[in-house]
Design a protein around this motif. Structure first.
Motif, PDB file in Angstrom:
ATOM      1  N   GLU B  11       0.831  -1.198   0.000  1.00  0.00           N
ATOM      2  CA  GLU B  11       0.000   0.000   0.000  1.00  0.00           C
ATOM      3  C   GLU B  11       0.878   1.266   0.000  1.00  0.00           C
ATOM      4  O   GLU B  11       0.664   2.196  -0.777  1.00  0.00           O
ATOM      5  N   GLY B  12       1.896   1.269   0.869  1.00  0.00           N
ATOM      6  CA  GLY B  12       2.831   2.402   0.907  1.00  0.00           C
ATOM      7  C   GLY B  12       3.535   2.564  -0.431  1.00  0.00           C
ATOM      8  O   GLY B  12       3.728   3.680  -0.920  1.00  0.00           O
ATOM      9  N   ALA B  13       3.886   1.437  -1.038  1.00  0.00           N
ATOM     10  CA  ALA B  13       4.577   1.487  -2.330  1.00  0.00           C
ATOM     11  C   ALA B  13       3.678   2.116  -3.387  1.00  0.00           C
ATOM     12  O   ALA B  13       4.118   2.963  -4.168  1.00  0.00           O
ATOM     13  N   ARG B  14       2.393   1.719  -3.390  1.00  0.00           N
ATOM     14  CA  ARG B  14       1.461   2.292  -4.364  1.00  0.00           C
ATOM     15  C   ARG B  14       1.325   3.801  -4.183  1.00  0.00           C
ATOM     16  O   ARG B  14       1.295   4.558  -5.140  1.00  0.00           O
ATOM     17  N   ARG B  15       1.262   4.217  -2.902  1.00  0.00           N
ATOM     18  CA  ARG B  15       1.092   5.654  -2.658  1.00  0.00           C
ATOM     19  C   ARG B  15       2.320   6.436  -3.118  1.00  0.00           C
ATOM     20  O   ARG B  15       2.204   7.504  -3.718  1.00  0.00           O
ATOM     21  N   LEU B  16       3.505   5.869  -2.848  1.00  0.00           N
ATOM     22  CA  LEU B  16       4.724   6.558  -3.311  1.00  0.00           C
ATOM     23  C   LEU B  16       4.771   6.612  -4.835  1.00  0.00           C
ATOM     24  O   LEU B  16       5.127   7.634  -5.421  1.00  0.00           O
ATOM     25  N   LYS B 210      29.102  19.743 -10.151  1.00  0.00           N
ATOM     26  CA  LYS B 210      29.813  19.848 -11.419  1.00  0.00           C
ATOM     27  C   LYS B 210      28.950  19.416 -12.606  1.00  0.00           C
ATOM     28  O   LYS B 210      28.953  20.053 -13.651  1.00  0.00           O
ATOM     29  N   TYR B 211      28.216  18.319 -12.448  1.00  0.00           N
ATOM     30  CA  TYR B 211      27.443  17.787 -13.572  1.00  0.00           C
ATOM     31  C   TYR B 211      25.958  18.137 -13.484  1.00  0.00           C
ATOM     32  O   TYR B 211      25.158  17.695 -14.304  1.00  0.00           O
ATOM     33  N   ARG B 212      25.564  18.912 -12.478  1.00  0.00           N
ATOM     34  CA  ARG B 212      24.165  19.304 -12.282  1.00  0.00           C
ATOM     35  C   ARG B 212      23.245  18.070 -12.228  1.00  0.00           C
ATOM     36  O   ARG B 212      22.218  18.017 -12.902  1.00  0.00           O
ATOM     37  N   VAL B 213      23.627  17.074 -11.440  1.00  0.00           N
ATOM     38  CA  VAL B 213      22.767  15.901 -11.268  1.00  0.00           C
ATOM     39  C   VAL B 213      22.397  15.722  -9.801  1.00  0.00           C
ATOM     40  O   VAL B 213      23.257  15.800  -8.925  1.00  0.00           O
ATOM     41  N   PRO B 214      21.113  15.494  -9.513  1.00  0.00           N
ATOM     42  CA  PRO B 214      20.741  15.138  -8.156  1.00  0.00           C
ATOM     43  C   PRO B 214      21.273  13.755  -7.784  1.00  0.00           C
ATOM     44  O   PRO B 214      21.318  12.868  -8.646  1.00  0.00           O
ATOM     45  N   VAL B 215      21.697  13.604  -6.535  1.00  0.00           N
ATOM     46  CA  VAL B 215      22.146  12.308  -6.027  1.00  0.00           C
ATOM     47  C   VAL B 215      21.358  12.028  -4.748  1.00  0.00           C
ATOM     48  O   VAL B 215      21.407  12.818  -3.810  1.00  0.00           O
ATOM     49  N   VAL B 216      20.617  10.921  -4.732  1.00  0.00           N
ATOM     50  CA  VAL B 216      19.792  10.604  -3.564  1.00  0.00           C
ATOM     51  C   VAL B 216      20.258   9.269  -2.982  1.00  0.00           C
ATOM     52  O   VAL B 216      20.213   8.232  -3.650  1.00  0.00           O
ATOM     53  N   LEU B 226      11.463   3.595  -3.922  1.00  0.00           N
ATOM     54  CA  LEU B 226      10.469   4.528  -4.450  1.00  0.00           C
ATOM     55  C   LEU B 226      10.659   5.920  -3.873  1.00  0.00           C
ATOM     56  O   LEU B 226      10.486   6.928  -4.565  1.00  0.00           O
ATOM     57  N   GLN B 227      11.024   5.986  -2.597  1.00  0.00           N
ATOM     58  CA  GLN B 227      11.280   7.314  -2.030  1.00  0.00           C
ATOM     59  C   GLN B 227      12.493   7.956  -2.700  1.00  0.00           C
ATOM     60  O   GLN B 227      12.512   9.147  -2.982  1.00  0.00           O
ATOM     61  N   GLY B 228      13.517   7.145  -2.977  1.00  0.00           N
ATOM     62  CA  GLY B 228      14.693   7.650  -3.680  1.00  0.00           C
ATOM     63  C   GLY B 228      14.311   8.203  -5.050  1.00  0.00           C
ATOM     64  O   GLY B 228      14.697   9.312  -5.427  1.00  0.00           O
ATOM     65  N   VAL B 229      13.506   7.438  -5.785  1.00  0.00           N
ATOM     66  CA  VAL B 229      13.066   7.876  -7.115  1.00  0.00           C
ATOM     67  C   VAL B 229      12.248   9.161  -6.993  1.00  0.00           C
ATOM     68  O   VAL B 229      12.442  10.110  -7.758  1.00  0.00           O
ATOM     69  N   LEU B 230      11.347   9.199  -6.013  1.00  0.00           N
ATOM     70  CA  LEU B 230      10.485  10.370  -5.841  1.00  0.00           C
ATOM     71  C   LEU B 230      11.318  11.623  -5.563  1.00  0.00           C
ATOM     72  O   LEU B 230      11.114  12.675  -6.176  1.00  0.00           O
ATOM     73  N   ASP B 242      20.897  18.500  -5.808  1.00  0.00           N
ATOM     74  CA  ASP B 242      21.442  18.391  -4.456  1.00  0.00           C
ATOM     75  C   ASP B 242      21.728  16.934  -4.114  1.00  0.00           C
ATOM     76  O   ASP B 242      21.279  16.021  -4.789  1.00  0.00           O
ATOM     77  N   VAL B 243      22.475  16.753  -3.015  1.00  0.00           N
ATOM     78  CA  VAL B 243      22.662  15.420  -2.456  1.00  0.00           C
ATOM     79  C   VAL B 243      21.692  15.294  -1.285  1.00  0.00           C
ATOM     80  O   VAL B 243      21.716  16.119  -0.373  1.00  0.00           O
ATOM     81  N   GLU B 244      20.808  14.319  -1.345  1.00  0.00           N
ATOM     82  CA  GLU B 244      19.831  14.103  -0.271  1.00  0.00           C
ATOM     83  C   GLU B 244      19.969  12.688   0.284  1.00  0.00           C
ATOM     84  O   GLU B 244      20.409  11.791  -0.419  1.00  0.00           O
ATOM     85  N   ASN B 245      19.545  12.522   1.531  1.00  0.00           N
ATOM     86  CA  ASN B 245      19.730  11.237   2.192  1.00  0.00           C
ATOM     87  C   ASN B 245      18.477  10.726   2.890  1.00  0.00           C
ATOM     88  O   ASN B 245      18.362  10.804   4.102  1.00  0.00           O
ATOM     89  N   PRO B 246      17.530  10.168   2.143  1.00  0.00           N
ATOM     90  CA  PRO B 246      16.376   9.578   2.820  1.00  0.00           C
ATOM     91  C   PRO B 246      16.691   8.234   3.500  1.00  0.00           C
ATOM     92  O   PRO B 246      15.866   7.745   4.262  1.00  0.00           O
ATOM     93  N   TYR B 247      17.846   7.662   3.264  1.00  0.00           N
ATOM     94  CA  TYR B 247      18.213   6.390   3.910  1.00  0.00           C
ATOM     95  C   TYR B 247      18.942   6.666   5.232  1.00  0.00           C
ATOM     96  O   TYR B 247      19.923   6.027   5.582  1.00  0.00           O
ATOM     97  N   SER B 248      18.408   7.646   5.956  1.00  0.00           N
ATOM     98  CA  SER B 248      19.108   8.127   7.148  1.00  0.00           C
ATOM     99  C   SER B 248      19.048   7.146   8.309  1.00  0.00           C
ATOM    100  O   SER B 248      19.759   7.329   9.294  1.00  0.00           O
ATOM    101  N   ARG B 249      18.230   6.107   8.220  1.00  0.00           N
ATOM    102  CA  ARG B 249      18.258   5.146   9.328  1.00  0.00           C
ATOM    103  C   ARG B 249      19.567   4.371   9.345  1.00  0.00           C
ATOM    104  O   ARG B 249      19.961   3.822  10.369  1.00  0.00           O
ATOM    105  N   VAL B 250      20.263   4.351   8.225  1.00  0.00           N
ATOM    106  CA  VAL B 250      21.531   3.615   8.164  1.00  0.00           C
ATOM    107  C   VAL B 250      22.726   4.527   7.829  1.00  0.00           C
ATOM    108  O   VAL B 250      23.843   4.269   8.253  1.00  0.00           O
ATOM    109  N   VAL B 251      22.477   5.590   7.069  1.00  0.00           N
ATOM    110  CA  VAL B 251      23.585   6.401   6.548  1.00  0.00           C
ATOM    111  C   VAL B 251      23.702   7.742   7.269  1.00  0.00           C
ATOM    112  O   VAL B 251      22.728   8.479   7.385  1.00  0.00           O
TER     113      VAL B 251
END
Ligand code: SF4
Lengths: 87, 366
Positions: B11-16, B210-216, B226-230, B242-251
């Motif tokens: 269900e969470g996956a569908r919503r994302l 430098k390359y204007r690419v987001p890194v998540v 799915l959150q990474g893709v979003l 920007d560099v973002e870190n939604p995997y903050s429970r581990v990183v």
């Protein structure tokens, strides 16, 4: 090969050298010996991410709620915004 | 299991996935760097949940796949020597060298052993002082702290009959090689979560700018992916990189300090050849000067073994995100996991092997 899985620390071997610190980690009931040198802050009851016999990091309980909080916020934003839920 | 099951909630996956569909207005190509992520994406059908304009391409993040054929041949040559015990992770044993694989060496009487951890190889060395024990050390920054610790402990304990054949690779230089290669299609990255668990994510900031690419920074379960893709798609739509870190429970931002310290002590950064891609400057780890005595290549004099790859395989293009496995004419016919022609069919985490396992070729052709 880069597979790393979360498990719960069940016991920590008492011992001298912190670089050789080990413990038993449970993966859904299956116990394995794991090197804990890289997670000096982790103790019994903590969850760690384990890769090739080494704990790489402790799993942060608070941060683990992040994605669920995020989904809830999006839902609240949807309800607040008229017509926002139709997309 | 805790920290696994809740991140697989359909269900969470569908919503994302719905949120992704709402965000995306233009076509984008996002690359997941790690083979473990490729595997999860194909297994859970994450790519099929995404809107049509958004393409996921599979990156070079499978250490077994990118280990050059000549290093496999060097491992085989070492394993065939008398008095040698060669240890490695299971998936390396099946990788074909130019003549045979390590399993074959074993069936011919060579002492080749599968270990779960490099520390097991060190224990075998300590228990068998009359044998030369070699650990075939492949992996990204995720594995380097473990392999580094085995060498560090061998030096501390004075274990003289232990050495490693190092095929370690580093992820950020490979990402840069992809971004700067001709015809690059990648607009954004899902960075490999467990590489970042060790290294943190500061080293991606210059790359993103430098390359204007987001890194998540992204984990391995469906909701993580799915959150990474979003987040990546949102940045692209908003014109951010920007560099973002939604995997903050581990990183954490700085990664794991202790692990980085041991890596920095035992290894040094070197240029390395990647299977299917070629030489990438600064993309490998070799033993630091103080630990050179543990270098199996020097100890056994196999540094000169060199071979050429088969011409038919397009895995180099797949590893750079320019082609998909189903684009290869050999896929599923002349090339299968039992008889792999190339890098990405070899390991379970390779893109061709993941597509084959989950029967994507049947979907396409039938
Ligand atoms: S299917 Fe086989 S030959 Fe084709 S790209 Fe993949 S590994 Fe190479």
């Amino acid at each position: 090969m880069c597979l790393a899985v979360p498990g719960r620390i069940e016991s920590v071997e008492a011992g001298g050298d912190p670089m050789s610190r080990t413990g038993k980690v449970s993966f859904g009931g299956i116990l394995k010996d794991v090197n804990l040198a890289y997670v000096p802050e982790a103790g019994v009851g903590d969850y760690v991410i384990v890769h090739v016999g080494f704990a790489l990091n402790k799993v942060d309980e608070e941060e683990a709620k992040e994605v669920f909080q995020y989904l809830r916020e999006m839902e609240l934003a949807d309800e607040a915004e008229p017509g926002g839920g139709t997309g | 299991m805790r920290y696994i099951d809740e991140y697989r909630d359909p269900e969470g996956a569908r919503r994302l996935a719905d949120l992704v569909a709402r965000v995306v207005t233009r076509p984008w190509t996002i690359m997941e760097v790690c083979g473990g992520q490729t595997h999860a994406i194909v297994r859970f059908g994450i790519d099929e949940l995404l809107p049509g304009g958004l393409t996921l391409v599979h990156g070079p993040g499978c250490p077994v796949c990118v280990t050059p054929l000549e290093i496999i041949d060097r491992a085989i040559e070492i394993a065939e020597r008398r008095g040698v015990t060669l240890c490695s992770f299971g998936d390396m044993l099946r990788v074909p060298g130019s003549g045979k694989d390590l399993l074959r060496v074993k069936s011919e009487g060579g002492d080749v052993r599968i270990v779960y951890s490099p520390m097991d190889a060190l224990r075998i060395a300590e228990a068998n002082p009359s044998r030369e024990v070699v650990f075939f050390a492949v992996g990204f920054e995720t594995t380097a702290p473990a392999n580094g610790m085995a060498v560090y402990q061998a030096a501390r304990r004075g274990v003289k009959n232990f050495s490693i054949l190092s095929a370690h690779v580093r992820v950020p230089p490979a990402m840069e090689a992809i971004l700067s290669s001709e015809g690059n299609r990648v607009n954004g990255f899902l960075a490999a979560g467990h590489v970042c668990a060790v290294m943190g994510y500061e080293e991606y900031e210059p790359l993103a700018a430098k390359y204007r690419v987001p890194v998540v920074v992204t984990g391995f379960e469906p909701l993580d992916l799915l959150q990474g893709v979003l987040q990546c798609a949102t940045q692209l739509e908003e014109g951010r990189a920007d560099v973002e870190n939604p995997y903050s429970r581990v990183v954490r931002r700085e990664g794991n300090r202790e692990a980085r310290r041991i890596m920095g002590e035992v290894f040094r950064v070197i240029d390395r050849k990647w299977r299917g891609i070629g030489m990438i400057p600064q993309s490998g780890l070799g033993l630091a000067e103080a630990y050179e005595a543990f270098d199996a290549e020097a100890r056994f004099g196999v540094g000169a073994v060199s071979v050429e790859e088969s011409g038919e395989c397009i895995s180099g293009l797949i590893l750079r995100g320019l082609k998909k496995p189903v684009d290869c004419p050999a896929f599923g016919s002349r090339c299968t996991p039992e008889r792999p022609l190339g890098a990405t069919m070899v390991s379970g985490e390779g893109a061709c092997a993941a597509y084959y396992k989950y029967r994507r070729h049947e979907v396409r052709h039938g």
